[in-house]
Motif scaffolding. Structure first.
Motif, PDB file in Angstrom:
ATOM      1  N   GLY A   1      26.620 -10.528 -91.732  1.00  0.00           N
ATOM      2  CA  GLY A   1      26.410 -11.735 -92.269  1.00  0.00           C
ATOM      3  C   GLY A   1      26.607 -12.877 -92.042  1.00  0.00           C
ATOM      4  N   ARG A   2      27.176 -12.741 -90.276  1.00  0.00           N
ATOM      5  CA  ARG A   2      27.053 -14.164 -89.738  1.00  0.00           C
ATOM      6  C   ARG A   2      27.200 -13.974 -87.974  1.00  0.00           C
ATOM      7  NH1 ARG A   2      31.932 -17.716 -89.497  1.00  0.00           N
ATOM      8  NH2 ARG A   2      32.722 -18.008 -87.498  1.00  0.00           N
ATOM      9  N   ILE A   3      26.273 -14.880 -87.848  1.00  0.00           N
ATOM     10  CA  ILE A   3      25.863 -14.648 -86.241  1.00  0.00           C
ATOM     11  C   ILE A   3      25.368 -16.136 -85.579  1.00  0.00           C
ATOM     12  CG2 ILE A   3      23.437 -15.248 -86.955  1.00  0.00           C
ATOM     13  CD1 ILE A   3      22.302 -13.700 -84.144  1.00  0.00           C
ATOM     14  N   ARG A   4      26.193 -16.256 -84.202  1.00  0.00           N
ATOM     15  CA  ARG A   4      26.160 -17.425 -83.370  1.00  0.00           C
ATOM     16  C   ARG A   4      25.355 -17.650 -82.512  1.00  0.00           C
ATOM     17  NH1 ARG A   4      29.722 -21.546 -84.232  1.00  0.00           N
ATOM     18  NH2 ARG A   4      31.750 -20.228 -85.409  1.00  0.00           N
ATOM     19  N   LEU A   5      24.942 -17.939 -82.681  1.00  0.00           N
ATOM     20  CA  LEU A   5      24.237 -18.742 -81.417  1.00  0.00           C
ATOM     21  C   LEU A   5      24.721 -19.852 -80.406  1.00  0.00           C
ATOM     22  CD1 LEU A   5      20.890 -18.048 -83.003  1.00  0.00           C
ATOM     23  CD2 LEU A   5      22.308 -15.899 -81.494  1.00  0.00           C
ATOM     24  N   ARG A   6      24.176 -20.068 -79.258  1.00  0.00           N
ATOM     25  CA  ARG A   6      24.169 -21.475 -78.544  1.00  0.00           C
ATOM     26  C   ARG A   6      23.068 -21.616 -78.054  1.00  0.00           C
ATOM     27  NH1 ARG A   6      29.061 -21.237 -76.013  1.00  0.00           N
ATOM     28  NH2 ARG A   6      29.705 -21.772 -77.407  1.00  0.00           N
ATOM     29  N   LEU A   7      21.922 -22.708 -77.871  1.00  0.00           N
ATOM     30  CA  LEU A   7      21.314 -23.411 -77.754  1.00  0.00           C
ATOM     31  C   LEU A   7      21.749 -24.458 -77.123  1.00  0.00           C
ATOM     32  CD1 LEU A   7      20.503 -21.546 -80.050  1.00  0.00           C
ATOM     33  CD2 LEU A   7      18.421 -22.957 -80.712  1.00  0.00           C
ATOM     34  N   PRO A   8      21.831 -24.376 -75.995  1.00  0.00           N
ATOM     35  CA  PRO A   8      22.182 -25.241 -75.022  1.00  0.00           C
ATOM     36  C   PRO A   8      21.649 -26.967 -74.440  1.00  0.00           C
ATOM     37  CG  PRO A   8      23.017 -23.424 -73.298  1.00  0.00           C
ATOM     38  CD  PRO A   8      21.728 -23.494 -75.067  1.00  0.00           C
ATOM     39  N   TRP A   9      20.471 -26.512 -75.722  1.00  0.00           N
ATOM     40  CA  TRP A   9      19.493 -27.957 -75.204  1.00  0.00           C
ATOM     41  C   TRP A   9      19.643 -29.299 -76.173  1.00  0.00           C
ATOM     42  CZ3 TRP A   9      17.411 -23.305 -76.774  1.00  0.00           C
ATOM     43  CH2 TRP A   9      16.521 -23.403 -77.892  1.00  0.00           C
ATOM     44  N   LEU A  10      20.023 -28.206 -77.343  1.00  0.00           N
ATOM     45  CA  LEU A  10      20.326 -28.774 -78.524  1.00  0.00           C
ATOM     46  C   LEU A  10      20.942 -30.624 -78.596  1.00  0.00           C
ATOM     47  CD1 LEU A  10      20.932 -26.471 -81.449  1.00  0.00           C
ATOM     48  CD2 LEU A  10      18.905 -27.741 -81.361  1.00  0.00           C
ATOM     49  N   ARG A  11      22.094 -30.051 -77.699  1.00  0.00           N
ATOM     50  CA  ARG A  11      23.194 -31.441 -76.976  1.00  0.00           C
ATOM     51  C   ARG A  11      21.534 -32.089 -76.107  1.00  0.00           C
ATOM     52  NH1 ARG A  11      26.559 -29.893 -72.964  1.00  0.00           N
ATOM     53  NH2 ARG A  11      24.365 -29.063 -71.980  1.00  0.00           N
ATOM     54  N   ARG A  12      21.021 -32.333 -76.129  1.00  0.00           N
ATOM     55  CA  ARG A  12      20.318 -33.237 -75.681  1.00  0.00           C
ATOM     56  C   ARG A  12      18.921 -34.219 -77.241  1.00  0.00           C
ATOM     57  NH1 ARG A  12      19.410 -30.221 -71.426  1.00  0.00           N
ATOM     58  NH2 ARG A  12      17.401 -29.238 -72.046  1.00  0.00           N
ATOM     59  N   ASP A  13      18.794 -33.180 -78.152  1.00  0.00           N
ATOM     60  CA  ASP A  13      18.113 -33.625 -79.038  1.00  0.00           C
ATOM     61  C   ASP A  13      18.651 -32.817 -81.031  1.00  0.00           C
ATOM     62  OD1 ASP A  13      15.556 -33.614 -80.547  1.00  0.00           O
ATOM     63  OD2 ASP A  13      14.890 -32.798 -79.227  1.00  0.00           O
ATOM     64  N   GLY A  14      19.705 -34.893 -80.990  1.00  0.00           N
ATOM     65  CA  GLY A  14      19.905 -33.731 -82.634  1.00  0.00           C
ATOM     66  C   GLY A  14      18.812 -33.871 -83.415  1.00  0.00           C
ATOM     67  N   LYS A  15      17.604 -34.545 -83.207  1.00  0.00           N
ATOM     68  CA  LYS A  15      17.099 -34.532 -84.509  1.00  0.00           C
ATOM     69  C   LYS A  15      16.970 -33.359 -84.292  1.00  0.00           C
ATOM     70  CE  LYS A  15      15.003 -39.193 -84.170  1.00  0.00           C
ATOM     71  NZ  LYS A  15      13.231 -39.886 -84.143  1.00  0.00           N
ATOM     72  N   GLU A  16      16.103 -31.812 -83.264  1.00  0.00           N
ATOM     73  CA  GLU A  16      15.710 -30.636 -82.923  1.00  0.00           C
ATOM     74  C   GLU A  16      17.399 -30.204 -84.078  1.00  0.00           C
ATOM     75  OE1 GLU A  16      14.267 -27.581 -79.531  1.00  0.00           O
ATOM     76  OE2 GLU A  16      14.667 -29.753 -78.870  1.00  0.00           O
ATOM     77  N   ALA A  17      18.108 -30.666 -83.913  1.00  0.00           N
ATOM     78  CA  ALA A  17      19.118 -29.314 -84.521  1.00  0.00           C
ATOM     79  C   ALA A  17      19.019 -29.966 -85.902  1.00  0.00           C
ATOM     80  CB  ALA A  17      20.420 -29.966 -83.452  1.00  0.00           C
ATOM     81  N   ALA A  18      19.030 -30.584 -85.975  1.00  0.00           N
ATOM     82  CA  ALA A  18      18.542 -31.130 -87.530  1.00  0.00           C
ATOM     83  C   ALA A  18      17.390 -29.911 -88.313  1.00  0.00           C
ATOM     84  CB  ALA A  18      18.471 -32.421 -88.405  1.00  0.00           C
TER      85      ALA A  18
ATOM     86  N   SER B   1      16.469 -21.105 -73.500  1.00  0.00           N
ATOM     87  CA  SER B   1      16.974 -19.389 -73.261  1.00  0.00           C
ATOM     88  C   SER B   1      18.733 -20.292 -74.906  1.00  0.00           C
ATOM     89  CB  SER B   1      17.340 -18.822 -72.835  1.00  0.00           C
ATOM     90  OG  SER B   1      18.244 -20.325 -72.209  1.00  0.00           O
ATOM     91  N   ILE B   2      18.069 -18.782 -75.929  1.00  0.00           N
ATOM     92  CA  ILE B   2      18.712 -18.504 -76.890  1.00  0.00           C
ATOM     93  C   ILE B   2      19.847 -17.644 -76.317  1.00  0.00           C
ATOM     94  CG2 ILE B   2      19.312 -17.749 -79.096  1.00  0.00           C
ATOM     95  CD1 ILE B   2      15.609 -18.883 -80.310  1.00  0.00           C
ATOM     96  N   HIS B   3      20.972 -17.593 -76.805  1.00  0.00           N
ATOM     97  CA  HIS B   3      22.276 -17.400 -76.711  1.00  0.00           C
ATOM     98  C   HIS B   3      22.830 -16.664 -77.300  1.00  0.00           C
ATOM     99  CE1 HIS B   3      21.942 -18.596 -71.507  1.00  0.00           C
ATOM    100  NE2 HIS B   3      22.090 -19.467 -72.875  1.00  0.00           N
ATOM    101  N   VAL B   4      23.092 -15.515 -77.572  1.00  0.00           N
ATOM    102  CA  VAL B   4      23.837 -14.667 -78.749  1.00  0.00           C
ATOM    103  C   VAL B   4      25.151 -14.546 -78.617  1.00  0.00           C
ATOM    104  CG1 VAL B   4      23.552 -12.712 -80.392  1.00  0.00           C
ATOM    105  CG2 VAL B   4      21.794 -13.311 -79.229  1.00  0.00           C
ATOM    106  N   ILE B   5      25.876 -15.203 -79.403  1.00  0.00           N
ATOM    107  CA  ILE B   5      27.228 -15.360 -78.860  1.00  0.00           C
ATOM    108  C   ILE B   5      28.452 -14.230 -79.441  1.00  0.00           C
ATOM    109  CG2 ILE B   5      29.667 -16.706 -78.537  1.00  0.00           C
ATOM    110  CD1 ILE B   5      26.698 -17.545 -76.516  1.00  0.00           C
ATOM    111  N   HIS B   6      28.024 -13.884 -80.465  1.00  0.00           N
ATOM    112  CA  HIS B   6      28.807 -12.893 -81.385  1.00  0.00           C
ATOM    113  C   HIS B   6      28.210 -12.836 -82.995  1.00  0.00           C
ATOM    114  CE1 HIS B   6      32.458 -11.156 -83.363  1.00  0.00           C
ATOM    115  NE2 HIS B   6      31.635 -12.119 -84.103  1.00  0.00           N
TER     116      HIS B   6
END
Length: 197
Positions: free
Chosen positions: A13-30, A4-9
């Protein structure tokens, strides 16, 4: 676990999201950062794989918040979006714990905060639980030295813990403000702490 995609703030012109599964996949983050920078209206993307945080700077006239979220959904293949104040989908207890702390940690925190209030009440606000614990440890150490007549060296795990705790306390500002690599829409990547304008 459901992604899931969490809208934090959000702000213009600015949005912060949290995608917890990115912590397990640096390639997907890039890959996500690269995909988003190809979208017109998105000017800068900062991804912190360690926390799963994604910060996007965008032109609010070209790219609205909802469209930006749609682009993140399209790029990741995730269609579950959790907005501020919304409950996590069923089955996401792990994500809830990642966001708010585990149930045991929250219960222990509630107990300790209550105990702290009682100590403050009993001492009319002169001593809190932290000061009481520090004084108690100091007194116990003094009694131990008086009984044994010598100062024992602490075990390695105590030294390790205090080294970590001292670093985390003294460097809290640096830890909180250490940035990840930033990708700009010109394709350049910049090391932490440096951005291009």
């Amino acid at each position: 676990m459901t992604k899931s995609i969490h809208v934090i703030h959000t702000s213009p012109g600015r949005i912060r999201l949290r995608l917890p599964w990115l912590r397990r996949d640096g390639k997907e983050a890039a890959s996500l950062a690269d995909d988003l920078l190809r979208v017109e209206g998105i000017n800068e993307v900062q991804v912190r794989p360690f926390t799963g945080s994604v910060l996007c700077m965008h032109d609010p006239e070209e790219m609205g918040v909802e469209r930006l979220i749609e682009e993140v959904c399209r790029s990741t293949g995730v269609d579950t979006v959790v907005r501020p104040g919304e409950e996590l989908p069923d089955g996401d207890a792990l994500l809830r714990s990642l966001e708010k702390g585990s149930g045991v940690a929250r219960a222990a925190t509630l107990f300790i905060k209550g105990l702290n209030v009682e100590v403050l009440r009993a001492t009319e606000g002169h001593v809190d639980l932290g000061a009481l614990a520090a004084l108690g440890f100091a007194a116990a150490g003094a009694v131990d030295i008086a009984v044994k007549g010598k100062l024992d060296s602490p075990p390695w795990f105590s030294l390790g813990w205090w080294a970590f705790r001292t670093f985390a306390t003294m460097e809290e500002l640096a830890i909180r403000n250490t940035s990840a690599h930033v990708r700009h829409n010109n394709g350049d990547a910049h090391p932490p702490g440096k951005t291009a304008h």
